[in-house]
Write a protein that holds these residues in place. Structure first.
Motif, PDB file in Angstrom:
ATOM      1  N   LYS A 140       0.789  -1.227   0.091  1.00 42.73           N
ATOM      2  CA  LYS A 140      -0.100  -0.201   0.085  1.00 42.73           C
ATOM      3  C   LYS A 140       0.823   1.103   0.004  1.00 42.73           C
ATOM      4  CE  LYS A 140      -3.287   2.438   2.609  1.00 42.73           C
ATOM      5  NZ  LYS A 140      -3.943   2.603   3.871  1.00 42.73           N
ATOM      6  N   ASN A 141       0.420   2.069  -0.705  1.00 38.93           N
ATOM      7  CA  ASN A 141       1.204   3.513  -0.870  1.00 38.93           C
ATOM      8  C   ASN A 141       1.266   4.169   0.588  1.00 38.93           C
ATOM      9  OD1 ASN A 141       1.869   6.043  -1.466  1.00 38.93           O
ATOM     10  ND2 ASN A 141       1.545   5.823  -3.568  1.00 38.93           N
ATOM     11  N   PRO A 142       2.280   4.388   1.172  1.00 38.59           N
ATOM     12  CA  PRO A 142       2.194   5.140   2.478  1.00 38.59           C
ATOM     13  C   PRO A 142       1.531   6.431   2.502  1.00 38.59           C
ATOM     14  CG  PRO A 142       4.588   5.099   1.577  1.00 38.59           C
ATOM     15  CD  PRO A 142       3.612   4.270   0.603  1.00 38.59           C
ATOM     16  N   SER A 143       1.614   7.171   1.599  1.00 36.38           N
ATOM     17  CA  SER A 143       0.978   8.556   1.499  1.00 36.38           C
ATOM     18  C   SER A 143      -0.724   8.432   1.109  1.00 36.38           C
ATOM     19  CB  SER A 143       1.567   9.508   0.520  1.00 36.38           C
ATOM     20  OG  SER A 143       1.248   9.212  -0.878  1.00 36.38           O
ATOM     21  N   ALA A 144      -1.344   7.290   1.005  1.00 27.27           N
ATOM     22  CA  ALA A 144      -2.647   7.364   0.820  1.00 27.27           C
ATOM     23  C   ALA A 144      -3.486   7.747   1.916  1.00 27.27           C
ATOM     24  CB  ALA A 144      -2.962   5.785   0.539  1.00 27.27           C
ATOM     25  N   THR A 145      -3.060   7.520   3.186  1.00 26.46           N
ATOM     26  CA  THR A 145      -3.932   8.076   4.492  1.00 26.46           C
ATOM     27  C   THR A 145      -3.845   9.749   4.265  1.00 26.46           C
ATOM     28  OG1 THR A 145      -3.451   6.381   5.634  1.00 26.46           O
ATOM     29  CG2 THR A 145      -4.093   8.109   6.784  1.00 26.46           C
ATOM     30  N   MET A 146      -2.581  10.202   4.032  1.00 24.86           N
ATOM     31  CA  MET A 146      -2.446  11.774   3.893  1.00 24.86           C
ATOM     32  C   MET A 146      -3.250  12.092   2.949  1.00 24.86           C
ATOM     33  SD  MET A 146      -0.638  12.733   6.562  1.00 24.86           S
ATOM     34  CE  MET A 146      -0.131  11.730   7.543  1.00 24.86           C
ATOM     35  N   ALA A 147      -3.332  11.377   1.746  1.00 23.05           N
ATOM     36  CA  ALA A 147      -4.223  11.944   0.579  1.00 23.05           C
ATOM     37  C   ALA A 147      -5.691  12.061   1.228  1.00 23.05           C
ATOM     38  CB  ALA A 147      -4.048  10.888  -0.536  1.00 23.05           C
ATOM     39  N   HIS A 148      -6.217  10.968   1.645  1.00 21.42           N
ATOM     40  CA  HIS A 148      -7.705  11.037   2.318  1.00 21.42           C
ATOM     41  C   HIS A 148      -7.747  12.151   3.273  1.00 21.42           C
ATOM     42  CE1 HIS A 148      -8.390   7.211   0.315  1.00 21.42           C
ATOM     43  NE2 HIS A 148      -7.492   6.660   1.078  1.00 21.42           N
ATOM     44  N   LEU A 149      -6.896  12.545   4.125  1.00 23.73           N
ATOM     45  CA  LEU A 149      -6.960  13.485   4.921  1.00 23.73           C
ATOM     46  C   LEU A 149      -6.891  14.832   4.335  1.00 23.73           C
ATOM     47  CD1 LEU A 149      -4.521  12.240   7.911  1.00 23.73           C
ATOM     48  CD2 LEU A 149      -7.035  12.293   7.970  1.00 23.73           C
ATOM     49  N   VAL A 150      -6.061  15.084   3.342  1.00 26.47           N
ATOM     50  CA  VAL A 150      -6.015  16.344   2.578  1.00 26.47           C
ATOM     51  C   VAL A 150      -7.248  16.606   1.916  1.00 26.47           C
ATOM     52  CG1 VAL A 150      -4.951  17.534   0.698  1.00 26.47           C
ATOM     53  CG2 VAL A 150      -3.536  16.434   2.265  1.00 26.47           C
ATOM     54  N   PHE A 151      -7.862  15.784   1.213  1.00 24.04           N
ATOM     55  CA  PHE A 151      -9.137  15.597   0.499  1.00 24.04           C
ATOM     56  C   PHE A 151     -10.122  15.939   1.596  1.00 24.04           C
ATOM     57  CE2 PHE A 151     -13.101  13.501  -0.623  1.00 24.04           C
ATOM     58  CZ  PHE A 151     -13.321  14.198  -1.682  1.00 24.04           C
ATOM     59  N   ALA A 152     -10.476  15.369   2.730  1.00 24.83           N
ATOM     60  CA  ALA A 152     -11.364  15.453   3.656  1.00 24.83           C
ATOM     61  C   ALA A 152     -11.305  17.019   4.256  1.00 24.83           C
ATOM     62  CB  ALA A 152     -11.326  14.244   4.837  1.00 24.83           C
ATOM     63  N   GLY A 153      -9.907  17.247   4.464  1.00 25.45           N
ATOM     64  CA  GLY A 153      -9.799  18.668   4.991  1.00 25.45           C
ATOM     65  C   GLY A 153     -10.328  19.672   4.267  1.00 25.45           C
ATOM     66  N   ALA A 154      -9.812  19.695   3.004  1.00 24.33           N
ATOM     67  CA  ALA A 154     -10.476  20.702   1.870  1.00 24.33           C
ATOM     68  C   ALA A 154     -12.100  20.602   1.886  1.00 24.33           C
ATOM     69  CB  ALA A 154      -9.736  20.131   0.438  1.00 24.33           C
ATOM     70  N   ILE A 155     -12.899  19.281   1.888  1.00 24.22           N
ATOM     71  CA  ILE A 155     -14.106  19.376   1.530  1.00 24.22           C
ATOM     72  C   ILE A 155     -14.707  20.013   2.870  1.00 24.22           C
ATOM     73  CG2 ILE A 155     -16.018  17.979   1.592  1.00 24.22           C
ATOM     74  CD1 ILE A 155     -14.601  18.356  -1.002  1.00 24.22           C
ATOM     75  N   ILE A 156     -14.167  19.678   4.171  1.00 27.12           N
ATOM     76  CA  ILE A 156     -14.654  20.209   5.435  1.00 27.12           C
ATOM     77  C   ILE A 156     -14.540  21.848   5.534  1.00 27.12           C
ATOM     78  CG2 ILE A 156     -14.236  20.271   7.872  1.00 27.12           C
ATOM     79  CD1 ILE A 156     -13.596  17.307   7.632  1.00 27.12           C
ATOM     80  N   ASN A 157     -13.572  22.333   4.861  1.00 27.51           N
ATOM     81  CA  ASN A 157     -13.284  23.615   4.893  1.00 27.51           C
ATOM     82  C   ASN A 157     -14.378  24.434   3.977  1.00 27.51           C
ATOM     83  OD1 ASN A 157     -11.672  25.598   6.085  1.00 27.51           O
ATOM     84  ND2 ASN A 157      -9.824  25.237   4.858  1.00 27.51           N
ATOM     85  N   VAL A 158     -14.661  23.720   2.894  1.00 28.32           N
ATOM     86  CA  VAL A 158     -15.786  24.140   1.991  1.00 28.32           C
ATOM     87  C   VAL A 158     -17.148  23.960   2.853  1.00 28.32           C
ATOM     88  CG1 VAL A 158     -17.085  23.686   0.014  1.00 28.32           C
ATOM     89  CG2 VAL A 158     -14.690  23.776  -0.137  1.00 28.32           C
ATOM     90  N   LEU A 159     -17.449  23.133   3.287  1.00 21.57           N
ATOM     91  CA  LEU A 159     -18.623  23.120   4.351  1.00 21.57           C
ATOM     92  C   LEU A 159     -18.518  24.050   5.337  1.00 21.57           C
ATOM     93  CD1 LEU A 159     -19.137  19.063   4.422  1.00 21.57           C
ATOM     94  CD2 LEU A 159     -20.285  20.887   3.135  1.00 21.57           C
ATOM     95  N   VAL A 160     -17.535  24.250   5.982  1.00 22.05           N
ATOM     96  CA  VAL A 160     -17.475  25.553   7.087  1.00 22.05           C
ATOM     97  C   VAL A 160     -17.621  26.722   6.293  1.00 22.05           C
ATOM     98  CG1 VAL A 160     -16.024  26.607   8.634  1.00 22.05           C
ATOM     99  CG2 VAL A 160     -15.883  23.850   8.494  1.00 22.05           C
ATOM    100  N   ALA A 161     -17.170  27.167   5.203  1.00 23.39           N
ATOM    101  CA  ALA A 161     -17.253  28.342   4.566  1.00 23.39           C
ATOM    102  C   ALA A 161     -18.862  28.643   4.108  1.00 23.39           C
ATOM    103  CB  ALA A 161     -16.514  28.297   3.435  1.00 23.39           C
ATOM    104  N   VAL A 162     -19.371  27.586   3.717  1.00 26.96           N
ATOM    105  CA  VAL A 162     -20.847  27.626   3.142  1.00 26.96           C
ATOM    106  C   VAL A 162     -21.766  27.677   4.311  1.00 26.96           C
ATOM    107  CG1 VAL A 162     -22.826  26.545   1.731  1.00 26.96           C
ATOM    108  CG2 VAL A 162     -20.171  26.576   1.113  1.00 26.96           C
ATOM    109  N   PHE A 163     -21.712  26.726   5.200  1.00 29.46           N
ATOM    110  CA  PHE A 163     -22.828  26.357   6.127  1.00 29.46           C
ATOM    111  C   PHE A 163     -22.614  27.089   7.511  1.00 29.46           C
ATOM    112  CE2 PHE A 163     -23.339  22.790   3.342  1.00 29.46           C
ATOM    113  CZ  PHE A 163     -24.709  23.344   2.802  1.00 29.46           C
ATOM    114  N   VAL A 164     -21.593  27.590   8.020  1.00 31.69           N
ATOM    115  CA  VAL A 164     -21.259  28.110   9.274  1.00 31.69           C
ATOM    116  C   VAL A 164     -21.675  29.711   9.196  1.00 31.69           C
ATOM    117  CG1 VAL A 164     -19.550  28.798  11.168  1.00 31.69           C
ATOM    118  CG2 VAL A 164     -19.606  26.434  10.082  1.00 31.69           C
ATOM    119  N   HIS A 165     -22.340  30.456   9.886  1.00 30.29           N
ATOM    120  CA  HIS A 165     -22.580  31.774  10.066  1.00 30.29           C
ATOM    121  C   HIS A 165     -22.104  32.654  11.116  1.00 30.29           C
ATOM    122  CE1 HIS A 165     -24.920  31.237   6.197  1.00 30.29           C
ATOM    123  NE2 HIS A 165     -25.303  30.008   6.721  1.00 30.29           N
TER     124      HIS A 165
END
Length: 138
Positions: A113-138
């Motif tokens: 298994k590629n050792p950076s796979a977990t970090m790739a998932h975390l980077v993606f999830a963090g970017a999506i969470i940041n978009v959700l915070v930008a849109v839904f947190v008032h």
């Protein structure tokens, strides 16, 4: 000043698109691509500049929301940096005691298994969470 803000917003969204697009382009064998690291740098820098412009303006700045987004952006950048470093070591074959020069091809052949796979998932999830915070947190 408004033109500068619009340019920074566009660059900020491009940084997010680079992260998400890089993740989806490598989803079958996830890894942190260099573009994902550069996209996280772009997001962090443009986000800080946008915050500075908002502070200079007349409108109200939601400091709690901006603080949450900043912490997430820093985490995304750190995850991308660590993942990129692991990916470089994996590609050169120096990770996990593999002989130098074996590279990622030998690892794929043996099913490692590629050792950076977990970090790739975390980077993606963090970017999506940041978009959700930008849109839904008032």
């Amino acid at each position: 000043m408004e033109i500068l803000r619009e340019i920074l917003v566009a660059l900020h969204l491009i940084g997010m698109a680079i992260i998400v697009g890089g993740y989806f382009s490598l989803i079958r064998s996830p890894k942190v691509a260099p573009g994902m690291l550069h996209g996280s740098y772009l997001q962090l820098i443009t986000g800080i500049l946008l915050l500075g412009l908002a502070e200079m303006g007349d409108g109200e700045v939601k400091h709690m929301k901006m603080g949450i987004k900043l912490v997430i952006a820093i985490l995304v950048t750190v995850f991308a940096f660590i993942g990129n470093k692991k990916q470089k070591a994996f590609a050169s074959g120096t990770l996990n005691g593999a002989p130098a020069g074996a590279g990622a091809d030998a690892a794929v052949a043996t099913g490692v298994k590629n050792p950076s796979a977990t970090m790739a998932h975390l980077v993606f999830a963090g970017a999506i969470i940041n978009v959700l915070v930008a849109v839904f947190v008032h």
